[in-house]
Design a protein around this motif. Sequence first.
Motif, PDB file in Angstrom:
ATOM      1  N   ILE A 111      -7.159 -10.377  12.036  1.00 20.24           N
ATOM      2  CA  ILE A 111      -7.533  -9.217  12.735  1.00 20.24           C
ATOM      3  C   ILE A 111      -6.764  -8.116  12.316  1.00 20.24           C
ATOM      4  O   ILE A 111      -6.641  -7.141  13.220  1.00 20.24           O
ATOM      5  N   GLY A 112      -5.987  -7.999  11.310  1.00 20.90           N
ATOM      6  CA  GLY A 112      -5.584  -7.019  10.732  1.00 20.90           C
ATOM      7  C   GLY A 112      -4.053  -6.455  11.030  1.00 20.90           C
ATOM      8  O   GLY A 112      -3.848  -5.445  11.010  1.00 20.90           O
ATOM      9  N   PHE A 113      -3.230  -7.502  11.408  1.00 20.49           N
ATOM     10  CA  PHE A 113      -1.878  -7.173  11.883  1.00 20.49           C
ATOM     11  C   PHE A 113      -0.782  -7.140  10.324  1.00 20.49           C
ATOM     12  O   PHE A 113       0.378  -7.148  10.940  1.00 20.49           O
ATOM     13  N   ILE A 114      -1.381  -7.347   9.520  1.00 19.06           N
ATOM     14  CA  ILE A 114      -0.423  -7.761   8.474  1.00 19.06           C
ATOM     15  C   ILE A 114       0.655  -6.426   8.491  1.00 19.06           C
ATOM     16  O   ILE A 114       1.784  -6.596   7.917  1.00 19.06           O
ATOM     17  N   HIS A 115      -0.014  -5.219   8.449  1.00 16.80           N
ATOM     18  CA  HIS A 115       0.715  -3.951   8.337  1.00 16.80           C
ATOM     19  C   HIS A 115       2.000  -3.859   9.558  1.00 16.80           C
ATOM     20  O   HIS A 115       3.053  -3.518   9.232  1.00 16.80           O
ATOM     21  N   ALA A 116       1.344  -4.298  10.540  1.00  8.72           N
ATOM     22  CA  ALA A 116       2.353  -4.189  11.853  1.00  8.72           C
ATOM     23  C   ALA A 116       3.380  -5.500  11.555  1.00  8.72           C
ATOM     24  O   ALA A 116       4.519  -4.918  11.904  1.00  8.72           O
ATOM     25  N   LEU A 117       3.245  -6.478  11.037  1.00  7.53           N
ATOM     26  CA  LEU A 117       4.086  -7.508  10.698  1.00  7.53           C
ATOM     27  C   LEU A 117       5.081  -7.049   9.702  1.00  7.53           C
ATOM     28  O   LEU A 117       6.421  -7.391   9.803  1.00  7.53           O
ATOM     29  N   ARG A 118       4.826  -6.203   8.587  1.00  7.33           N
ATOM     30  CA  ARG A 118       5.543  -5.676   7.884  1.00  7.33           C
ATOM     31  C   ARG A 118       6.719  -4.506   8.210  1.00  7.33           C
ATOM     32  O   ARG A 118       7.694  -4.783   7.851  1.00  7.33           O
TER      33      ARG A 118
END
Length: 455
Positions: free
Chosen positions: A164-171
């Motif tokens: 659902i597109g949280f990869i940028h938030a995780l980084r």
Amino acid sequence: MENFENLGLSRLVLDNLPGLGLTKPTPIQAQGIPHIVAGRDLLGLAQTGTGKTAAFGLPMLTRLIAYGKRPAPKEVRALILAPTRELATQIAENVTAYAQGSPIRVFRVVGGASINAQCERLARGVDVLIATPGRLLDLLERRALNLSETRYLVLDEADQMLDIGFIHALRKIARLLPEQRQTLLFSATMPKLMEELADSYLTDPVRVQVAPPGQAAEKIDQGVHFVNQGDKAALLAEYISKHPGELAVVFGRTKHGSDKLAKLLTNWGFSVTAIHGNKSQGQRERALAAFRAGEVEVLVATDVAARGLDIPQVAHVYNYDLPNVPENYVHRIGRTARAGRDGRAVAFCAPLEVADLRAIEKAMKRAIPVIGGEPPFELPAAAMRKPGAKPQGAKPQGQRGRGAKPVGAKPQGTKPAGAKPKPAAAVAAEGGNRRPSRRPSRRPKSEQSARAAGL
């Protein structure tokens, strides 16, 4: 190891387990807890409903209790990230119950709730913070908390966070955490991007895998019913009518379509509620509370409820629309057959969803038994919709258009006497392809989609 006493857990934690019905560790718990107590990073792969929350929650609490020092203002000792509000709420409830009687302070932050109230609570510091990535970033932007002393990071259902597109938030979040920390990553599937995430976040991890990724629980009786798209609503009503008094979760593909379907079923006399990303946090919590209490028997939901919905009384799961992501099918049907019970899962497959069905079967490495309808011909590649794609162009031969009468038996039992299905509404329940326009944002597109979903 046949009991929790041998896993190295704190006595304060152990004393709470019998009252919670935890008497014997599941495989993921028995294999994972000793490594976590010892301070190792861990990659846990297990299907939904196998007790992953206790697998990371119990040993993490054990280590926090042993630390014996209260957090400073705005300080967070342990951070647990979950992809949806429902899962974050479920984790918070479980961890709070595990920590009962201990000095550990647990708090949950999700979107849809007062951010000012959350800032006030975080100002006092917390031992365990459970959060969705979007709301955590909002709080970090307000400088409402400090992650520089966070020594434990848990990524639960990490594969869905990527979907659902949280990869940028995780980084972004990872850059604010100290390098010297214990990281636990739990997932039901292991796509390639997950492997890259594990390599980036984990240090010399122990890998615990208790079942092949993407496999459904053995106690779920699965079946697929082939049906034209316009006839799905009447067929669903027929299935629900056969099991009065039993809780059922119905999964749709879109928010709009789920609302339409819920209203249609309500008009037909069924007791229904709905949840999806456009609902406020209060609405979602009230809907789940009513469903959990048995005040309503049917919950219509999008994939926000595919994980984190732990209601043992759910007897049936209906995939009204097949999921965009094949692995999500396993998570959806995992809402039934919980706490050792049996469950039933029925997938409705329209002609344009055959490719989605085949993708699901490929991911599970097994065929789903046909329990109704006539399997359609395998359509030519040019005519078959790719998995997850939306219908385009003309309807397939035999599919009825808007306003056509549904085929087959009318719903019986719980609908009011004399009431008839409204075919036009039934077709409208499919959800359509229209989406509300959104203002442009400077955030990465993947993060936009995750926040727009209300997660």
